[in-house]
Scaffold this active site. Structure first.
Site, PDB file in Angstrom:
ATOM      1  N   GLY A  57      -2.775  61.944  44.552  1.00 19.65           N
ATOM      2  CA  GLY A  57      -1.496  62.514  44.939  1.00 19.65           C
ATOM      3  C   GLY A  57      -1.561  64.025  45.053  1.00 19.65           C
ATOM      4  N   SER A  58      -2.348  64.649  44.195  1.00 20.63           N
ATOM      5  CA  SER A  58      -2.520  66.112  44.266  1.00 20.63           C
ATOM      6  C   SER A  58      -3.183  66.513  45.575  1.00 20.63           C
ATOM      7  CB  SER A  58      -3.355  66.597  43.077  1.00 20.63           C
ATOM      8  OG  SER A  58      -2.698  66.335  41.865  1.00 20.63           O
TER       9      SER A  58
ATOM     10  N   ASP B 269       6.562  60.308  42.440  1.00 16.83           N
ATOM     11  CA  ASP B 269       7.232  59.606  41.343  1.00 16.83           C
ATOM     12  C   ASP B 269       8.343  58.689  41.832  1.00 16.83           C
ATOM     13  OD1 ASP B 269       5.635  60.893  39.527  1.00 16.83           O
ATOM     14  OD2 ASP B 269       7.122  62.362  38.907  1.00 16.83           O
TER      15      ASP B 269
ATOM     16  N   SER C 219       1.500  59.179  45.236  1.00 16.69           N
ATOM     17  CA  SER C 219       0.370  59.114  44.309  1.00 16.69           C
ATOM     18  C   SER C 219       0.173  57.678  43.849  1.00 16.69           C
ATOM     19  CB  SER C 219       0.615  60.005  43.091  1.00 16.69           C
ATOM     20  OG  SER C 219      -0.409  59.800  42.111  1.00 16.69           O
TER      21      SER C 219
ATOM     22  N   HIS D  30       1.860  55.721  38.146  1.00 18.52           N
ATOM     23  CA  HIS D  30       2.870  55.645  39.199  1.00 18.52           C
ATOM     24  C   HIS D  30       3.246  54.213  39.565  1.00 18.52           C
ATOM     25  CE1 HIS D  30       1.615  59.919  39.624  1.00 18.52           C
ATOM     26  NE2 HIS D  30       2.919  60.033  39.729  1.00 18.52           N
TER      27      HIS D  30
ATOM     28  N   ASN E 137     -12.948  67.206  52.143  1.00 16.90           N
ATOM     29  CA  ASN E 137     -13.210  65.766  52.237  1.00 16.90           C
ATOM     30  C   ASN E 137     -12.426  65.105  51.113  1.00 16.90           C
ATOM     31  OD1 ASN E 137     -14.107  63.157  52.450  1.00 16.90           O
ATOM     32  ND2 ASN E 137     -16.149  63.563  51.659  1.00 16.90           N
TER      33      ASN E 137
END
Length: 437
Positions: free
Chosen positions: A86-87, A194, A215, A220, A288
């Site tokens: 998710g980041s 979230d 995410s 999650h 990547n």
């Protein structure tokens, strides 16, 4: 035996392994830990994972294609780009908006981005990493989402984007955000990490902004272990996002494919020789960040359970309300944003200023009784070591954010928290309050 027969036997043994290893876990009150989040799965995830490992297609493949299509069908969006977290989804969502291909609309170093400090750093760090300026707006209690009036006043000529999360699954005021964005020609990125499955006015979050992110970390709504996705209905943005995900490559061929455009050796790019191989032309400063097919295989099974998971989260939220309603003299309980139906990531509680106990008194008691809690992530991000001295602006004040930092925590609504666990939490809360009397 042929390899097909061996494969079938492995699959049958995998099903038996699931039942033996994971199928008979019993909760024991006072002995078993109640996690705030975790994996909920059955034999289907394990079978898919084994199937993908037997394929030994290690990058994106058939499972990745299925998973992306299922997400797109669920949300009703045109483009889903899978990534490794998710980041990473947040990083390339924001980075894509800095592309020179967007001309005058591109976000440049020094531009301002509306955000909040009461949240998770991954929503803000891409802004700083791209040399832009987060503008921190305070949040409201008990929705824990951005204060709309303060957000409106925070807009300047330098503002180019609104990048905020649906806090703990509770949608922010989407109408107000989108109206403000349209009025001021701003980009909107929805951090939907979230809130996968939450709705606003009957429509899924993650479908309103120009770009949204998901995410699939184990905490999650569904999980692939590590993993995430970027979603958009804008075809041009989708190509830019894919480029940033795939090393900055200009070519959009899928893995293992060649010459999809039919012009692989007949184009001019930059100052490269004419006809330079398009598969090795780079038009963005990229990364990547792709998902593996083994991760996607788990997601293919998980997303079929998402509607059920969301309903269980809502049920657990309502059960927490029944537990905590009797303590409203001491606690501020969460409230859904108007017009929303949250698939709650958690149940968030704030201790009142005049309560006869502090937040840490309560969470220590809960944790000592094997009930996990978490603070609202970074609390006030501007006070975190990594953000001290960085280039940001506080819109007016962060009064509620500071209060949350000191007085707020949350409990798990995830589907693994069953009725017997909720009953135990109720008993422990009663014990805590009784000890005060």
């Amino acid at each position: 035996m042929s390899h097909i027969e061996i494969r079938n036997k492995i699959i049958e043994l995998t099903k038996k392994y699931y039942q033996t290893k994971f199928g008979n876990i019993i909760f024991e009150p006072g002995k078993s830990r109640i996690n705030y989040a975790g994996r909920v799965f059955d034999e289907k995830e394990l079978v898919n994972l084994v199937e993908s490992s037997l394929d030994f297609w290690l990058t994106e493949g058939r499972f990745s294609e299925q998973f992306a299509e299922k997400i797109a069908d669920f949300l009703g969006v045109n483009n889903v780009i899978l990534v490794n977290s998710g980041s990473s989804a947040n990083l390339i969502a924001f980075s894509a908006l800095t592309s020179e291909k967007l001309g005058e609309r591109r976000i440049k170093p020094g531009d301002e981005v509306i955000s909040v400090a009461a949240g998770f750093p991954a929503t803000v760090t891409p802004i700083i990493q791209n040399q832009c300026v987060p503008v921190f707006v305070d949040v409201d209690i008990p929705t824990y989402n951005i204060n709309v009036e303060m957000m409106k006043r925070a807009i300047t000529e330098k503002t180019k984007c609104i990048f905020i999360a649906h806090t703990l699954g509770n949608p922010f005021n989407i109408d107000a955000v989108m109206e403000l964005a349209e009025k001021n020609n701003l980009w909107v990125i929805e951090d939907n990490c979230d809130a996968f499955g939450s709705t606003y006015k009957g429509k899924y979050t993650g479908t309103f902004g120009h770009i949204s992110t998901i995410s699939f970390y184990p905490a999650h709504h569904i999980t692939t272990g590590e993993g995430g996705a970027v979603c958009t209905n804008d075809e041009y943005l989708a190509k830019i996002i894919k480029s940033f995900r795939d090393w900055g490559r200009d070519c959009y061929c899928a893995g293992g494919e060649n010459n999809t455009c039919g012009k692989r050796f007949s184009q001019q790019f930059g100052t490269l020789p004419f006809g330079y191989d398009h598969k090795y032309v780079y038009s963005e400063i990229g990364y990547n960040l792709k998902m593996t097919d083994m991760q996607a295989a788990i997601g293919v099974a998980q997303i079929d359970k998402l509607p059920e998971f969301c309903e269980k989260r809502k049920t657990n939220f309502n059960n927490y309300n029944k537990i905590f309603n009797k303590y409203q003299d001491y606690l501020i309980l969460p409230k859904a944003t108007e017009y929303s139906d949250p698939a709650w990531f958690s149940y968030i509680v704030t201790v009142k200023e005049d309560a006869p106990f502090k937040r840490d008194d309560l969470i220590n008691f809960l944790n000592n009784n094997l009930i996990e809690t978490r603070n609202l992530f970074a609390g006030n991000m501007t006070k975190q070591p990594a953000f001290i001295g960085k280039n940001f602006r506080i819109a007016e004040n962060l009064k509620n954010t500071d209060y949350i930092m000191n007085n707020t925590f949350f409990l798990g609504t995830y589907p693994g928290n069953t009725v017997d666990k909720m009953d135990y939490i109720e008993t422990v809360m009663e014990s805590f309050i009784k000890n005060l009397m």
